[in-house]
Design an enzyme around this catalytic site. Structure first.
Site, PDB file in Angstrom:
ATOM      1  N   ARG A 118       1.690 -15.208 -43.238  1.00  0.00           N
ATOM      2  CA  ARG A 118       1.914 -15.474 -41.806  1.00  0.00           C
ATOM      3  C   ARG A 118       0.619 -15.835 -41.082  1.00  0.00           C
ATOM      4  O   ARG A 118       0.650 -16.318 -39.951  1.00  0.00           O
ATOM      5  CB  ARG A 118       2.579 -14.265 -41.150  1.00  0.00           C
ATOM      6  CG  ARG A 118       1.766 -12.992 -41.192  1.00  0.00           C
ATOM      7  CD  ARG A 118       2.543 -11.830 -40.560  1.00  0.00           C
ATOM      8  NE  ARG A 118       1.820 -10.571 -40.632  1.00  0.00           N
ATOM      9  CZ  ARG A 118       1.856  -9.733 -41.651  1.00  0.00           C
ATOM     10  NH1 ARG A 118       2.587 -10.048 -42.720  1.00  0.00           N
ATOM     11  NH2 ARG A 118       1.184  -8.591 -41.639  1.00  0.00           N
ATOM     12  N   TYR A 119      -0.520 -15.558 -41.751  1.00  0.00           N
ATOM     13  CA  TYR A 119      -1.812 -15.846 -41.125  1.00  0.00           C
ATOM     14  C   TYR A 119      -2.437 -17.155 -41.610  1.00  0.00           C
ATOM     15  O   TYR A 119      -3.212 -17.772 -40.890  1.00  0.00           O
ATOM     16  CB  TYR A 119      -2.799 -14.706 -41.383  1.00  0.00           C
ATOM     17  CG  TYR A 119      -2.352 -13.382 -40.819  1.00  0.00           C
ATOM     18  CD1 TYR A 119      -2.118 -13.221 -39.453  1.00  0.00           C
ATOM     19  CD2 TYR A 119      -2.159 -12.290 -41.656  1.00  0.00           C
ATOM     20  CE1 TYR A 119      -1.703 -12.005 -38.937  1.00  0.00           C
ATOM     21  CE2 TYR A 119      -1.745 -11.068 -41.147  1.00  0.00           C
ATOM     22  CZ  TYR A 119      -1.512 -10.925 -39.787  1.00  0.00           C
ATOM     23  OH  TYR A 119      -1.108  -9.727 -39.282  1.00  0.00           O
ATOM     24  N   THR A 120      -2.147 -17.555 -42.829  1.00  0.00           N
ATOM     25  CA  THR A 120      -2.808 -18.743 -43.379  1.00  0.00           C
ATOM     26  C   THR A 120      -2.002 -20.004 -43.079  1.00  0.00           C
ATOM     27  O   THR A 120      -0.794 -19.953 -42.855  1.00  0.00           O
ATOM     28  CB  THR A 120      -3.001 -18.614 -44.901  1.00  0.00           C
ATOM     29  OG1 THR A 120      -1.727 -18.452 -45.530  1.00  0.00           O
ATOM     30  CG2 THR A 120      -3.881 -17.424 -45.241  1.00  0.00           C
TER      31      THR A 120
END
Length: 800
Positions: A118-120
């Site tokens: 969800r962050y990359t």
């Protein structure tokens, strides 16, 4: 709905189901396809990104979206496995050319985990799009996805040989694959040469493709291993780190590691080297630092002053992942089956795939060109009778009626009529016939060219070559891994592994051995050595921890013990019995011990047995790497014992004395050098029932002290001895008595180092000064020292 029940044996069911499962994981999970070099999950990730427009020229998208697309449409498995595969495709220390560009934490060479999906963010790399180029031109076959809601490609067009460029690794049921990455320019050049000459040999191919080219660089050793792998699919090479030497301001040196072997975890490597330092397995390392930053990998190993940096480097090569062996196992799916393939087979399979891809693309483009040309011809015809066409269209009821009228009145085909009615009237009237005629001419040339490619195999191959050359020109990069022809033998100086320290080595007659610090020895003195009752000191001397101890036994065997492996025990304490270090037999007795600093010497050992055999063997023969069991020093025949081992730097005189008082003196030059398993030659011609009690080196200033069973000691000077030849009877040293004759039980050469003697019976011992024993003539029996009625019969004598 009726049930169908089958009566099957468990054995058959298990075999069948496991067979299906094995086939699935071999073909659908763990092994790459030889044509595009991708495993199914990798192929699905790249196709999902491409079909959703997540290409290199667009903005980055959340990785979670791609993972969702993949598991939702193509790969019904866990999201973590898909994300792991996606991350690997973006790691430039895993792939020679990354196929996915990723923003954010995508892991590290220290094996740190990546940030959550969800962050990359990610998108296809420009090179990855070459794998997918022309996929929309019916170049490859598509199959229904897992739930029949869409289609997915069986293989990608793969416009460059990705299997060799990025390699692959995986394990499945009964199969594993390890294909190293290579340099893209070299692989393409080799492929071009293969196209020109399908009979090209592996040796010829290796002029263009030198060997693997790992993304982490390093030094590859072993051309023969590369050649074997390229021929058979299996081979072994050595991959070592790139290590340079720097000098610090304080004069110390440090080893700088800037490249490490492929797949090696950097943090684990640093930890291992530091453990070797902390555990004192290697002497000379002050500190190990990981200085890696944004500019690149860097590990610093600071060394002590005046240490041999080359030996430390070699030790680390051997005892850490600073050097590894890489084993080729080039298994890939070919024609639906796993195959072990050499480089010619891989290139051939890739080339056949490209022939099919380019042929399919050409057919697709030819079909479209012919369709367009047909439409253009219709439009040109319509423009030539434009007024009539417009009038007919205006008089028609609707579009369908106009289309039918055009076909009926002007003999347009259905496709041409459809194209005409789809144009608005103002566009039809404004269409430039010159432009259409120009397009028609271009289409004619294109169709001719495409038909030529399909009809001419060489023309098709030329298209492949041109496109490969374009990719080579666009994406080529310098080789990262250096290749060396030979595997270098690693030589490690002992000084690197063992700190140099002078210590005292001691061995007792009952076989207790130890090393003691000089400080402990000096604080106690020789007399205070820890001994068991009835035991005495056989030998003590100053040695170095880098020396080796050779312990010889009566069975003709020797124990090879590095000094540093001996326990460090205080002088006043009992040592270790040698059997605790190296197992020996219960009736095996230590007869002598020597230390060797360097086995590269001209010195030699002389072995003498009780039954009069003798042999000479050079010191280098005794060097070994086996420490865990006794080794053969000399062959000792049945009912015989080794009684003496001597070490000489050069040939010299030795004296043999027997139980019945015979003595023979000769030079060791009469002995030939022999191997360790030889029994030797006759030393002295023994009388019946006689045996040897002493064989020792002797010189002009020495005397010989002899003890008889009746408690007599006799001391003679060197001049009594007569130098003769080996294997003679010798001279008599005792006066023969008819009743209760003297028999020599022990004899020793006395040098300036000796001052005391000790006589032993079964229950008593007697000490005295050697100088109190006066020298005797040849034919005497010496002087009585003890009364055997009280002391007991003398059985042995030691001197110190």
């Amino acid at each position: 709905m009726s049930e169908i029940i089958q009566d099957l044996s468990l054995e058959d069911v298990l075999g069948d189901r496991f067979g299906r499962y094995s086939k699935y994981i071999i073909q659908e999970r763990a092994l790459p396809d030889v044509r595009d070099g991708l495993k199914p999950v990798q192929r699905r990730i790249l196709y999902a990104m491409y079909s959703s427009g997540n290409t290199h020229d667009k903005n980055f998208r959340k990785s979670a979206k791609t993972v969702g697309d993949v598991i939702g449409q193509y790969h019904p498995h866990g999201d973590s496995s898909v994300y792991e595969a996606m991350v690997r495709l973006s790691q430039d220390w895993k792939l020679r050319h990354v196929l996915i560009e990723m923003h954010g934490n995508n892991g590290s060479i220290d094996n740190d985990p990546p940030a959550a999906m969800r962050y990359t963010e990610a998108k296809l790399s420009l090179l990855a799009e070459e794998l997918l180029r022309d996929i929309n031109k019916e170049t490859v076959s598509f199959i229904p996805n897992y739930d029949d809601t869409t289609l997915e490609p069986m293989v990608l067009p793969s416009r460059f040989p990705n299997l060799l460029v990025n390699g692959s690794t995986g394990i499945s049921a009964g199969y594993a694959t390890d294909i190293p990455p290579h340099n893209l320019a070299e692989v393409i050049q080799a492929t071009l040469k293969y196209i020109d000459n399908p009979d090209i040999t592996v040796n010829q191919l290796m002029k263009y493709i030198k060997g693997p080219d790992f993304p982490t660089g390093g030094i590859i050793q072993g051309i023969d291993g590369i050649k074997k792998a390229y021929e058979s699919g299996k081979g072994r090479i050595i991959v070592r780190s790139k290590v340079e030497e720097e000098t610090l301001r304080n004069g110390r040196k440090q080893l700088i590691i800037t490249e490490i072997p492929y797949e090696v975890n950097k943090s684990s490597l640093v930890k291992r080297i530091d453990e070797l330092r902390a555990d004192k397995k290697v002497d000379g390392i002050v500190e190990v630092r990981d200085e890696t930053d944004r500019t690149g990998l860097r590990i610093a190993i600071e060394l002590k002053k005046d240490v041999n940096s080359e030996s430390i480097k070699n030790y680390l090569y051997k005892n850490s992942d600073l050097q590894i062996s890489y084993n080729f196992n080039m298994v890939a799916i070919s024609d639906g089956r796993p195959k072990l393939m050499g480089i010619r087979q891989i290139i051939d399979s890739y080339l056949n795939h490209q022939i099919e891809v380019v042929a399919n693309r050409t057919k697709f483009e030819l079909d479209n060109a012919e369709k367009r040309m047909h439409i253009v011809e219709g439009l040109i015809k319509a423009l030539s009778i434009l007024d009539k066409v417009i009038e007919l269209i205006r008089s028609s009821k609707n579009k369908r009626d106009a289309k039918e009228n055009l076909i009926e009145v002007f003999e347009f085909t259905e496709e041409q009529a459809e194209a005409i009615v789809m144009l608005q009237l103002y566009r039809l009237t404004n269409t430039d016939i010159v432009a259409l005629e120009g397009e028609h001419k271009e289409l004619e040339a294109l169709i001719k060219q495409l038909r030529h490619i399909l009809d001419n195999h060489d023309a098709l191959l030329n298209v492949i070559k041109e496109e490969l050359n374009e990719i080579k020109k666009k994406f080529k990069s310098e080789r990262l891994s250096l290749i060396e022809a030979e595997i270098e033998e690693i030589k490690i100086d002992k000084e690197v592994m063992v700190p140099s320290e002078e210590v005292i080595l001691s061995m007792t007659r009952h076989g207790y051995i130890k090393r003691t610090s000089i400080r402990s020895f000096n604080a106690s003195g020789v007399e205070d050595i820890g001994l068991k009752d009835g035991d005495s000191l056989l030998k003590h001397q100053e040695v170095n921890t880098q020396d080796t101890v050779l312990v010889f036994t009566n069975k003709g065997r020797y124990l090879f013990i590095p000094v540093h492996k001996l326990a460090d025990i205080r002088w006043k304490e009992l040592g270790q019995h040698v059997s605790q270090i190296v197992p020996i037999e219960e009736d095996e007795v230590v007869i002598n011990v020597f230390n060797e600093k360097d086995f590269n010497t001209d010195a030699f050992y002389v072995f003498a047995t009780q039954n009069g055999m003798i042999k000479k063997s050079t010191v280098p023969l005794f060097k070994t790497t086996r420490f865990n069991k006794p080794l053969i020093a000399t062959k000792v025949k049945e009912n015989d014992d080794l009684i003496s081992v001597m070490r000489f730097e050069k040939d010299q005189l030795i004296t043999v004395i027997t139980n019945k008082g015979m003595s023979l003196t000769y030079n060791t030059s009469e002995l030939s050098d022999t191997g360790l398993r030889a029994a030797g030659v006759k030393s002295i011609n023994l009388k019946a029932e006689d045996f040897v009690v002493m064989t020792e080196g002797v010189s002009e200033n020495d005397t010989i002290l002899m003890a008889t069973q009746r408690g007599s000691l006799k001391r003679i000077s060197f001049k009594i001895l007569q130098v003769a030849k080996r294997a003679q009877r010798g001279i008599t040293l005792l006066k023969e008595l008819k009743k209760n004759p003297h028999r020599i039980v022990a004899a020793h050469v006395v040098t300036g180092e000796h001052s005391q003697y000790t006589l032993y019976s079964k229950s008593n011992e007697e000490h005295g000064l050697i100088n109190d024993i006066h020298k005797s003539e040849q034919y005497t029996n010496g002087s009585f020292i003890v009364d055997t009625d009280d002391f007991g019969e003398v059985i042995d004598m030691y001197i110190s």
